[in-house]
Design an enzyme around this catalytic site. Structure first.
Site, PDB file in Angstrom:
ATOM      1  N   GLY A   1       0.785  -1.243   0.000  1.00  0.00           N
ATOM      2  CA  GLY A   1       0.000   0.000   0.000  1.00  0.00           C
ATOM      3  C   GLY A   1       0.808   1.280   0.000  1.00  0.00           C
ATOM      4  O   GLY A   1       0.343   2.302   0.507  1.00  0.00           O
ATOM      5  N   SER A   2       1.991   1.255  -0.618  1.00  0.00           N
ATOM      6  CA  SER A   2       2.772   2.502  -0.600  1.00  0.00           C
ATOM      7  C   SER A   2       2.122   3.584  -1.458  1.00  0.00           C
ATOM      8  O   SER A   2       2.182   4.771  -1.112  1.00  0.00           O
ATOM      9  CB  SER A   2       4.226   2.258  -1.011  1.00  0.00           C
ATOM     10  OG  SER A   2       4.323   1.974  -2.383  1.00  0.00           O
TER      11      SER A   2
ATOM     12  N   MET B   1      -4.617  -6.719  -6.785  1.00  0.00           N
ATOM     13  CA  MET B   1      -4.166  -7.806  -7.656  1.00  0.00           C
ATOM     14  C   MET B   1      -5.289  -8.674  -8.209  1.00  0.00           C
ATOM     15  O   MET B   1      -5.059  -9.812  -8.595  1.00  0.00           O
ATOM     16  CB  MET B   1      -3.149  -8.686  -6.910  1.00  0.00           C
ATOM     17  CG  MET B   1      -1.870  -7.954  -6.522  1.00  0.00           C
ATOM     18  SD  MET B   1      -1.065  -7.132  -7.910  1.00  0.00           S
ATOM     19  CE  MET B   1      -0.404  -8.572  -8.762  1.00  0.00           C
ATOM     20  N   ARG B   2      -6.487  -8.146  -8.267  1.00  0.00           N
ATOM     21  CA  ARG B   2      -7.601  -8.894  -8.854  1.00  0.00           C
ATOM     22  C   ARG B   2      -8.128  -8.153 -10.065  1.00  0.00           C
ATOM     23  O   ARG B   2      -8.233  -6.916 -10.025  1.00  0.00           O
ATOM     24  CB  ARG B   2      -8.744  -9.016  -7.839  1.00  0.00           C
ATOM     25  CG  ARG B   2      -8.427  -9.938  -6.700  1.00  0.00           C
ATOM     26  CD  ARG B   2      -8.621 -11.357  -7.143  1.00  0.00           C
ATOM     27  NE  ARG B   2      -8.298 -12.289  -6.094  1.00  0.00           N
ATOM     28  CZ  ARG B   2      -8.281 -13.601  -6.281  1.00  0.00           C
ATOM     29  NH1 ARG B   2      -8.539 -14.110  -7.467  1.00  0.00           N
ATOM     30  NH2 ARG B   2      -7.986 -14.405  -5.291  1.00  0.00           N
TER      31      ARG B   2
ATOM     32  N   LEU C   1     -11.108  -6.941 -12.200  1.00  0.00           N
ATOM     33  CA  LEU C   1     -12.526  -6.686 -11.902  1.00  0.00           C
ATOM     34  C   LEU C   1     -13.392  -7.043 -13.111  1.00  0.00           C
ATOM     35  O   LEU C   1     -12.957  -6.916 -14.261  1.00  0.00           O
ATOM     36  CB  LEU C   1     -12.685  -5.218 -11.507  1.00  0.00           C
ATOM     37  CG  LEU C   1     -11.949  -4.882 -10.191  1.00  0.00           C
ATOM     38  CD1 LEU C   1     -11.669  -3.393 -10.094  1.00  0.00           C
ATOM     39  CD2 LEU C   1     -12.745  -5.364  -8.974  1.00  0.00           C
TER      40      LEU C   1
ATOM     41  N   HIS D   1       0.142   1.604 -13.108  1.00  0.00           N
ATOM     42  CA  HIS D   1       0.860   0.429 -13.610  1.00  0.00           C
ATOM     43  C   HIS D   1       2.331   0.819 -13.798  1.00  0.00           C
ATOM     44  O   HIS D   1       2.620   1.882 -14.347  1.00  0.00           O
ATOM     45  CB  HIS D   1       0.236  -0.014 -14.934  1.00  0.00           C
ATOM     46  CG  HIS D   1       0.883  -1.245 -15.481  1.00  0.00           C
ATOM     47  ND1 HIS D   1       0.599  -2.501 -14.998  1.00  0.00           N
ATOM     48  CD2 HIS D   1       1.824  -1.409 -16.446  1.00  0.00           C
ATOM     49  CE1 HIS D   1       1.334  -3.392 -15.646  1.00  0.00           C
ATOM     50  NE2 HIS D   1       2.076  -2.759 -16.530  1.00  0.00           N
TER      51      HIS D   1
ATOM     52  N   GLU E   1     -12.454  -2.699 -19.659  1.00  0.00           N
ATOM     53  CA  GLU E   1     -12.652  -4.135 -19.427  1.00  0.00           C
ATOM     54  C   GLU E   1     -11.401  -4.974 -19.673  1.00  0.00           C
ATOM     55  O   GLU E   1     -11.360  -6.144 -19.323  1.00  0.00           O
ATOM     56  CB  GLU E   1     -13.837  -4.629 -20.263  1.00  0.00           C
ATOM     57  CG  GLU E   1     -15.128  -3.989 -19.783  1.00  0.00           C
ATOM     58  CD  GLU E   1     -16.360  -4.450 -20.537  1.00  0.00           C
ATOM     59  OE1 GLU E   1     -16.276  -5.446 -21.261  1.00  0.00           O
ATOM     60  OE2 GLU E   1     -17.401  -3.784 -20.384  1.00  0.00           O
TER      61      GLU E   1
HETATM   62  C1  GRF Z   1       2.981  -0.691  -7.773  1.00  0.00           C
HETATM   63  O1  GRF Z   1       4.183  -0.887  -8.449  1.00  0.00           O
HETATM   64  C2  GRF Z   1       1.850  -0.444  -8.753  1.00  0.00           C
HETATM   65  O2  GRF Z   1       2.265   0.233  -9.895  1.00  0.00           O
HETATM   66  C3  GRF Z   1       1.422  -1.830  -9.115  1.00  0.00           C
HETATM   67  O3  GRF Z   1       1.544  -2.570  -7.924  1.00  0.00           O
HETATM   68  C4  GRF Z   1       2.518  -1.959  -7.075  1.00  0.00           C
HETATM   69  C5  GRF Z   1       1.805  -1.669  -5.783  1.00  0.00           C
HETATM   70  O4  GRF Z   1       2.680  -1.194  -4.788  1.00  0.00           O
HETATM   71  N1  GRF Z   1       0.101  -1.822  -9.689  1.00  0.00           N
HETATM   72  P1  GRF Z   1       2.077  -0.554  -3.467  1.00  0.00           P
HETATM   73  O5  GRF Z   1       1.189  -1.629  -2.824  1.00  0.00           O
HETATM   74  O6  GRF Z   1       1.322   0.673  -3.818  1.00  0.00           O
HETATM   75  O7  GRF Z   1       3.277  -0.286  -2.611  1.00  0.00           O
END
Ligand code: GRF
Length: 185
Positions: free
Chosen positions: A11-12, A88-89, A91, A105, A138
């Site tokens: 969650g950074s 990581m899912r 939708l 991304h 989508e």
């Molecule tokens: C980041 O690199 C983001 O671009 C990708 O997943 C990673 C998530 O990192 N979709 P964090 O959980 O926000 O630290």
């Protein structure tokens, strides 16, 4: 604008958005931090920092039921904009039609969508990479691009060193890009 931030891990990016809201760089409210992993470090951080949180596990649910649970949490929190931050899912098309959704991304889309991004960029021998904030449609990492930041790929880079250089830029880019969406740019 009320943000619903969806996470799965550390969650950074979520923390950088919360920081931007708190110091006035982002004119929004964090209405909900939702994780599909009960033990996500980002979820503990959000709880400790007094943010509204929810955990929705996919276990025992099909994709439609899972998305419906997330949809219900977002509605009851009064969310206007869904912000994917390491969620990581994938939708469902139904969910994507219900909400305005943005994602970050760690590549210069349309290059290297999907997983294993940094290794693929290194294998391709590109001289620069970066990060992209885009609207979610989508497909996987295919929606309209809102903003990007670039970083050089350096000799001797590993997946980790490249990921870290890009992550620093993600933390700058995401709050700025969300503000642009709010401003209707
Ligand atoms: C980041 O690199 C983001 O671009 C990708 O997943 C990673 C998530 O990192 N979709 P964090 O959980 O926000 O630290």
């Amino acid at each position: 604008m009320r943000l619903g931030i969806l996470i799965s891990g550390r969650g950074s990016n979520m923390r950088s958005i919360v920081g931007a809201v708190r110091d006035g760089r982002l004119s929004a409210e964090v209405a909900l931090v939702l994780s599909n992993k009960q033990r996500a470090p980002g979820l503990s951080w959000a709880l400790e920092n007094g943010l509204p949180t929810a955990a929705v596990s996919r276990k025992g649910l099909d994709r439609e039921a899972f998305d419906a649970r997330i949809d219900a949490e977002l509605r009851s929190a009064g969310v206007d904009l869904v912000v994917l931050a390491g969620f990581m899912r994938v939708l469902s098309p139904w969910f994507v039609r219900q909400w305005r959704i943005v994602n970050i991304h760690p590549s210069l889309l349309p290059d290297f969508p999907g997983l294993d991004v940094h290794q693929r960029a290194l294998d391709a021998g590109v001289s620069e990479s970066g990060c992209t904030v885009h609207f979610v449609d989508e497909g996987v990492d295919t929606g309209p691009i809102i903003a990007q930041r670039r970083v050089p790929v350096l000799a001797g880079d590993t997946e980790d060193s490249l990921a870290a250089r890009i992550l620093e830029q993600e933390h700058v880019l995401y709050p700025e890009a969300i503000q642009r969406v709010i401003d209707g740019d």
